[in-house]
Design an enzyme around this catalytic site. Structure first.
Site, PDB file in Angstrom:
ATOM      1  N   HIS A 116      25.783  51.059   4.985  1.00 16.22           N
ATOM      2  CA  HIS A 116      24.503  50.904   4.291  1.00 16.22           C
ATOM      3  C   HIS A 116      23.455  50.495   5.320  1.00 16.22           C
ATOM      4  O   HIS A 116      23.717  49.649   6.168  1.00 16.22           O
ATOM      5  CB  HIS A 116      24.645  49.810   3.224  1.00 16.22           C
ATOM      6  CG  HIS A 116      23.487  49.712   2.287  1.00 16.22           C
ATOM      7  ND1 HIS A 116      22.299  49.123   2.634  1.00 16.22           N
ATOM      8  CD2 HIS A 116      23.345  50.135   1.007  1.00 16.22           C
ATOM      9  CE1 HIS A 116      21.460  49.193   1.599  1.00 16.22           C
ATOM     10  NE2 HIS A 116      22.072  49.799   0.599  1.00 16.22           N
ATOM     11  N   CYS A 172      20.490  55.133   1.820  1.00 17.52           N
ATOM     12  CA  CYS A 172      19.752  54.355   0.824  1.00 17.52           C
ATOM     13  C   CYS A 172      18.259  54.609   1.036  1.00 17.52           C
ATOM     14  O   CYS A 172      17.672  54.149   2.019  1.00 17.52           O
ATOM     15  CB  CYS A 172      20.080  52.875   0.962  1.00 17.52           C
ATOM     16  SG  CYS A 172      19.115  51.854  -0.182  1.00 17.52           S
ATOM     17  N   HIS A 197      22.112  56.281  -2.238  1.00 19.78           N
ATOM     18  CA  HIS A 197      21.468  55.325  -3.154  1.00 19.78           C
ATOM     19  C   HIS A 197      20.048  55.822  -3.319  1.00 19.78           C
ATOM     20  O   HIS A 197      19.289  55.836  -2.349  1.00 19.78           O
ATOM     21  CB  HIS A 197      21.383  53.937  -2.515  1.00 19.78           C
ATOM     22  CG  HIS A 197      22.677  53.201  -2.464  1.00 19.78           C
ATOM     23  ND1 HIS A 197      22.792  51.931  -1.950  1.00 19.78           N
ATOM     24  CD2 HIS A 197      23.914  53.523  -2.892  1.00 19.78           C
ATOM     25  CE1 HIS A 197      24.038  51.522  -2.051  1.00 19.78           C
ATOM     26  NE2 HIS A 197      24.742  52.466  -2.607  1.00 19.78           N
ATOM     27  N   ASP A 248      19.673  53.741  -7.640  1.00 23.96           N
ATOM     28  CA  ASP A 248      19.655  52.377  -7.117  1.00 23.96           C
ATOM     29  C   ASP A 248      18.661  51.573  -7.938  1.00 23.96           C
ATOM     30  O   ASP A 248      18.115  52.068  -8.923  1.00 23.96           O
ATOM     31  CB  ASP A 248      19.311  52.430  -5.629  1.00 23.96           C
ATOM     32  CG  ASP A 248      19.806  51.205  -4.879  1.00 23.96           C
ATOM     33  OD1 ASP A 248      20.493  50.370  -5.486  1.00 23.96           O
ATOM     34  OD2 ASP A 248      19.505  51.096  -3.680  1.00 23.96           O
ATOM     35  N   HIS A 249      18.431  50.354  -7.523  1.00 23.23           N
ATOM     36  CA  HIS A 249      17.607  49.383  -8.252  1.00 23.23           C
ATOM     37  C   HIS A 249      16.684  50.003  -9.305  1.00 23.23           C
ATOM     38  O   HIS A 249      15.861  50.862  -9.010  1.00 23.23           O
ATOM     39  CB  HIS A 249      16.700  48.619  -7.289  1.00 23.23           C
ATOM     40  CG  HIS A 249      17.467  47.907  -6.233  1.00 23.23           C
ATOM     41  ND1 HIS A 249      16.852  47.181  -5.250  1.00 23.23           N
ATOM     42  CD2 HIS A 249      18.790  47.765  -6.016  1.00 23.23           C
ATOM     43  CE1 HIS A 249      17.765  46.651  -4.463  1.00 23.23           C
ATOM     44  NE2 HIS A 249      18.955  46.997  -4.909  1.00 23.23           N
ATOM     45  N   TYR A 260      19.527  45.614 -11.257  1.00 21.79           N
ATOM     46  CA  TYR A 260      20.742  46.205 -11.813  1.00 21.79           C
ATOM     47  C   TYR A 260      20.861  46.099 -13.332  1.00 21.79           C
ATOM     48  O   TYR A 260      21.927  45.867 -13.880  1.00 21.79           O
ATOM     49  CB  TYR A 260      21.975  45.605 -11.120  1.00 21.79           C
ATOM     50  CG  TYR A 260      22.083  46.110  -9.699  1.00 21.79           C
ATOM     51  CD1 TYR A 260      22.616  47.362  -9.445  1.00 21.79           C
ATOM     52  CD2 TYR A 260      21.594  45.361  -8.622  1.00 21.79           C
ATOM     53  CE1 TYR A 260      22.693  47.851  -8.146  1.00 21.79           C
ATOM     54  CE2 TYR A 260      21.665  45.842  -7.323  1.00 21.79           C
ATOM     55  CZ  TYR A 260      22.219  47.090  -7.103  1.00 21.79           C
ATOM     56  OH  TYR A 260      22.293  47.591  -5.825  1.00 21.79           O
TER      57      TYR A 260
HETATM   58  C1  DNO Z   1      21.583  45.984  -2.889  1.00 24.95           C
HETATM   59  C2  DNO Z   1      22.688  46.768  -2.313  1.00 24.95           C
HETATM   60  C3  DNO Z   1      23.322  46.095  -1.138  1.00 24.95           C
HETATM   61  C4  DNO Z   1      24.549  46.877  -0.711  1.00 24.95           C
HETATM   62  C5  DNO Z   1      25.231  46.351   0.516  1.00 24.95           C
HETATM   63  C6  DNO Z   1      26.303  47.284   0.957  1.00 24.95           C
HETATM   64  O1  DNO Z   1      21.125  46.253  -3.934  1.00 24.95           O
HETATM   65  O2  DNO Z   1      22.258  48.041  -1.997  1.00 24.95           O
HETATM   66  O3  DNO Z   1      23.693  44.800  -1.462  1.00 24.95           O
HETATM   67  O4  DNO Z   1      25.483  46.851  -1.756  1.00 24.95           O
HETATM   68  O5  DNO Z   1      24.355  46.147   1.533  1.00 24.95           O
HETATM   69  O6  DNO Z   1      27.209  46.614   1.765  1.00 24.95           O
END
Ligand code: DNO
Length: 344
Positions: free
Chosen positions: A196, A234, A261, A306-307, A320
């Site tokens: 990531h 990401c 992501h 993602d978020h 989340y």
């Molecule tokens: C946050 C996530 C991170 C991710 C880590 C992977 O929302 O994208 O916490 O899980 O960095 O190791």
């Protein structure tokens, strides 16, 4: 692509049955949360998690994260034992059909934000980052949901002190040492490692951060060419770095991106941003262009929205909650369907 959704295990307030109802949801991205960082994940715990997912008709092919112990990042003598443990966890995960492990190599802290509930004009709220605020924060007193926090304040002080001697090159060498140590287990288990990016992609509190853009990707591939060494793309983390051309990166590294992501940012200063709804028009990242580039580059990995924001009165775990991530998944499904049919 395989659409997935992050699920924080049995402690998550979102039931697996709800996740299953989101269109095109193939599985969840989850983790064992009650084993101390550095210890081997026992097969029984992994199997229990897998059984829950199976019961809900969801696959468990992606783990986020198997955290990397700080001694490995620091290159301490104890790292060899810890790397052996990590490899044992990889083998155990392989036994239940896991295909991809998302991890990061950020010293001490994982992702960082300065506000968890920035309210937008429409009444929704989301995470945001202000660099000026960050500079005023005390690194010894920071917490974010989803972090793998396992140290006391004294330990944290000790860690920050030890990192004073670790620069970018040293940290990168320690990453390469780690990867070389676990690649045989990945070959055996058929598991892809997907690093990531650092979030945000710049140094924090004097701590070096090394996975920040295309240059880091090239450097990693060159140092560890094994195909099991790959990336979690990401968009929000990389996109906070204004110099990163995300569609170009997506196209170039599509065959090494095992996990994407996908989320949106709205810039509001040189380094500052607020997280936004997934739609391209909602922010500054070309989400459509990124998906199109992934597809045309030959991406076959896992994707997760993602978020998300908190909408419709939800007070979810910051980033989340259920509703906005589900909307994000539906939107991303549409982009993939359209671009795949067009042959991108
Ligand atoms: C946050 C996530 C991170 C991710 C880590 C992977 O929302 O994208 O916490 O899980 O960095 O190791």
């Amino acid at each position: 692509m395989k659409m997935t959704f992050r699920w924080y295990g049995e402690g998550d307030s979102i039931p697996l049955s709800y996740i299953k109802q989101i269109p095109n949801m193939s599985g969840v991205v989850t983790a064992v949360y009650d084993v101390p960082v550095g210890e081997v994940w026992p097969i029984e715990k992994i199997e229990r998690l897998k059984k829950l997912c199976d019961g809900a008709g969801l696959q468990m092919e992606v783990i986020e994260s198997v955290p990397v112990h700080e001694d490995i990042k620091l290159g301490k003598p104890s790292r060899d034992r810890l790397i052996r443990n990590y490899a044992a966890t990889i083998r155990n995960l392989g036994k239940v059909g896991v295909k991809c492990i998302c991890y990061n190599f950020m010293p001490v802290f994982d992702w960082l934000r300065t506000d968890l509930k920035t309210v937008a004009k429409d009444g929704s709220n989301s995470l945001s980052y202000s660099h000026e605020t960050l500079l005023r924060l005390d690194p010894k007193n920071l917490h974010l949901p989803g972090w793998d926090e396992s140290y006391t304040t004294e330990e944290l002080n000790g860690l920050l002190e030890q990192y004073r001697h670790i620069g970018h090159e040293q940290l990168f060498e320690n990453l390469v040492y780690f990867l070389n140590g676990i690649m045989p287990a990945c070959d055996e288990a058929g598991i892809d490692m997907a690093i990531h990016p650092d979030d945000p992609p710049w140094d924090m509190f004097g701590l070096p951060r090394i996975i920040t853009g295309a240059k880091s990707y090239d450097k990693m591939i060159q140092a560890v060419p094994n195909k099991h060494n790959g990336f979690t793309f990401c968009t929000g983390s990389l996109g906070a770095g204004r110099d990163n051309d995300l569609p170009a990166m997506a196209q170039k590294y599509a065959d090494r991106i095992y996990f994407a992501h996908i989320r949106q940012l709205k810039y509001c200063g040189d380094k500052d941003f607020t997280e936004a709804g997934h739609l391209t028009a909602a922010g500054d990242l070309d989400i459509y262009g990124i998906v199109r580039a992934l597809v045309s580059g030959g991406f076959h990995g896992y994707v997760r929205p993602d978020h998300g924001r908190n909408i419709w009165g939800e007070d979810g775990k910051p980033g989340y909650g259920l509703y906005d991530r589900a909307l994000g998944a539906a939107y991303i499904n549409g982009l993939f369907e359209a671009t795949e049919r067009d042959g991108a």
